[in-house]
Enzyme design. Sequence first.
Site, PDB file in Angstrom:
ATOM      1  N   ARG A  15      67.026 108.112  28.744  1.00 52.96           N
ATOM      2  CA  ARG A  15      68.322 108.169  28.074  1.00 52.96           C
ATOM      3  C   ARG A  15      68.359 107.339  26.804  1.00 52.96           C
ATOM      4  O   ARG A  15      69.407 107.261  26.166  1.00 52.96           O
ATOM      5  CB  ARG A  15      69.409 107.658  29.023  1.00 52.96           C
ATOM      6  CG  ARG A  15      70.299 108.771  29.576  1.00 52.96           C
ATOM      7  CD  ARG A  15      71.052 108.169  30.721  1.00 52.96           C
ATOM      8  NE  ARG A  15      72.344 108.662  30.967  1.00 52.96           N
ATOM      9  CZ  ARG A  15      72.695 109.218  32.128  1.00 52.96           C
ATOM     10  NH1 ARG A  15      71.799 109.449  33.057  1.00 52.96           N
ATOM     11  NH2 ARG A  15      73.933 109.540  32.352  1.00 52.96           N
ATOM     12  N   ARG A  18      85.869 116.341  38.542  1.00 52.84           N
ATOM     13  CA  ARG A  18      84.724 116.301  39.464  1.00 52.84           C
ATOM     14  C   ARG A  18      85.010 115.417  40.675  1.00 52.84           C
ATOM     15  O   ARG A  18      85.588 114.343  40.568  1.00 52.84           O
ATOM     16  CB  ARG A  18      83.506 115.763  38.709  1.00 52.84           C
ATOM     17  CG  ARG A  18      82.263 115.687  39.566  1.00 52.84           C
ATOM     18  CD  ARG A  18      81.023 115.618  38.736  1.00 52.84           C
ATOM     19  NE  ARG A  18      80.836 114.348  38.069  1.00 52.84           N
ATOM     20  CZ  ARG A  18      79.775 114.058  37.332  1.00 52.84           C
ATOM     21  NH1 ARG A  18      78.823 114.961  37.148  1.00 52.84           N
ATOM     22  NH2 ARG A  18      79.656 112.884  36.750  1.00 52.84           N
TER      23      ARG A  18
HETATM   24  P1  AMP Z   1      74.640 109.854  35.837  1.00 53.01           P
HETATM   25  O1  AMP Z   1      74.912 110.049  37.286  1.00 53.01           O
HETATM   26  O2  AMP Z   1      73.344 110.445  35.383  1.00 53.01           O
HETATM   27  O3  AMP Z   1      75.805 110.264  34.962  1.00 53.01           O
HETATM   28  O4  AMP Z   1      74.463 108.275  35.620  1.00 53.01           O
HETATM   29  C1  AMP Z   1      75.501 107.396  35.972  1.00 53.01           C
HETATM   30  C2  AMP Z   1      75.327 106.082  35.265  1.00 53.01           C
HETATM   31  O5  AMP Z   1      74.076 105.468  35.663  1.00 53.01           O
HETATM   32  C3  AMP Z   1      75.267 106.142  33.747  1.00 53.01           C
HETATM   33  O6  AMP Z   1      76.556 106.206  33.151  1.00 53.01           O
HETATM   34  C4  AMP Z   1      74.567 104.807  33.453  1.00 53.01           C
HETATM   35  O7  AMP Z   1      75.443 103.716  33.634  1.00 53.01           O
HETATM   36  C5  AMP Z   1      73.522 104.734  34.579  1.00 53.01           C
HETATM   37  N1  AMP Z   1      72.264 105.402  34.194  1.00 53.01           N
HETATM   38  C6  AMP Z   1      71.713 106.512  34.754  1.00 53.01           C
HETATM   39  N2  AMP Z   1      70.536 106.817  34.190  1.00 53.01           N
HETATM   40  C7  AMP Z   1      70.323 105.875  33.233  1.00 53.01           C
HETATM   41  C8  AMP Z   1      69.293 105.652  32.278  1.00 53.01           C
HETATM   42  N3  AMP Z   1      68.199 106.460  32.195  1.00 53.01           N
HETATM   43  N4  AMP Z   1      69.400 104.581  31.456  1.00 53.01           N
HETATM   44  C9  AMP Z   1      70.455 103.744  31.525  1.00 53.01           C
HETATM   45  N5  AMP Z   1      71.484 103.913  32.383  1.00 53.01           N
HETATM   46  C10 AMP Z   1      71.426 104.967  33.236  1.00 53.01           C
END
Ligand code: AMP
Length: 222
Positions: A88, A127
């Site tokens: 990310r 959601r």
């Molecule tokens: P997601 O479920 O993919 O939307 O991820 C939820 C949250 O996890 C994000 O808003 C970030 O706070 C954290 N997160 C997930 N993947 C990453 C990543 N590759 N780098 C940094 N933070 C992450």
Amino acid sequence: MVIILFGPPGAGKGTQAHLLAQRLGLPRIVTGDLFREAITRGDALGAQVKPYLERGELVPDDLTIALVVARLQRADCVAGVVLDGFPRTVAQAQWFDHELKKHRRAVDCVVNLVVGDDEVFHRLAGRMICSACQRTYHVTAMRPEKIGVCDQCGGKLIQRADDSSAAIPVRLRAYREQTEPVLTYYRGKQCVVNVDGEASPEVVQQRILDSLPFALMAASSS
Ligand code: AMP
């Protein structure tokens, strides 16, 4: 085979990664789920990352990379992985390339799910997720049979803390500022395919399969 599902929050990366991993017989690495599991366990990592997730900000690269290193070392990743939510940031992408290179591998394909801002906001704000098995629902577009209860496991449906109206704009800004440059990075390596993500999960999955490089599909069916 290393495939990255890419796109803004709410683009459908989770659903599509799940379907694709099943189809290709590969494990998924879902960094958001790994962080949420750590928070539920209440361990040291969970305590460190919780404030970031609640605010909708990205977790610092060093913590994220350490988590992915540990997961990639497990035996089930030998044949490849489908990544959802990683990398990310450009620093994460560069580190990941470096790690893959050590094993004479590289990212095979980045599937960029293209979904407009209004649709993203609508999807995130409505959601619901199962607190037990993480399956996702939507208050209008994908309702459970019984309100508040997961069809799959009977778990309680909840709204993610970061799907609140305060956190959604922060997450979208983090995507534009920190995550979109990752796409430019991979475009330079010519492994990005754009897929229109505004359709039913089944239609989007077929679009993904149709757009994967031929060599990948041949490898997965042999
Ligand atoms: P997601 O479920 O993919 O939307 O991820 C939820 C949250 O996890 C994000 O808003 C970030 O706070 C954290 N997160 C997930 N993947 C990453 C990543 N590759 N780098 C940094 N933070 C992450």
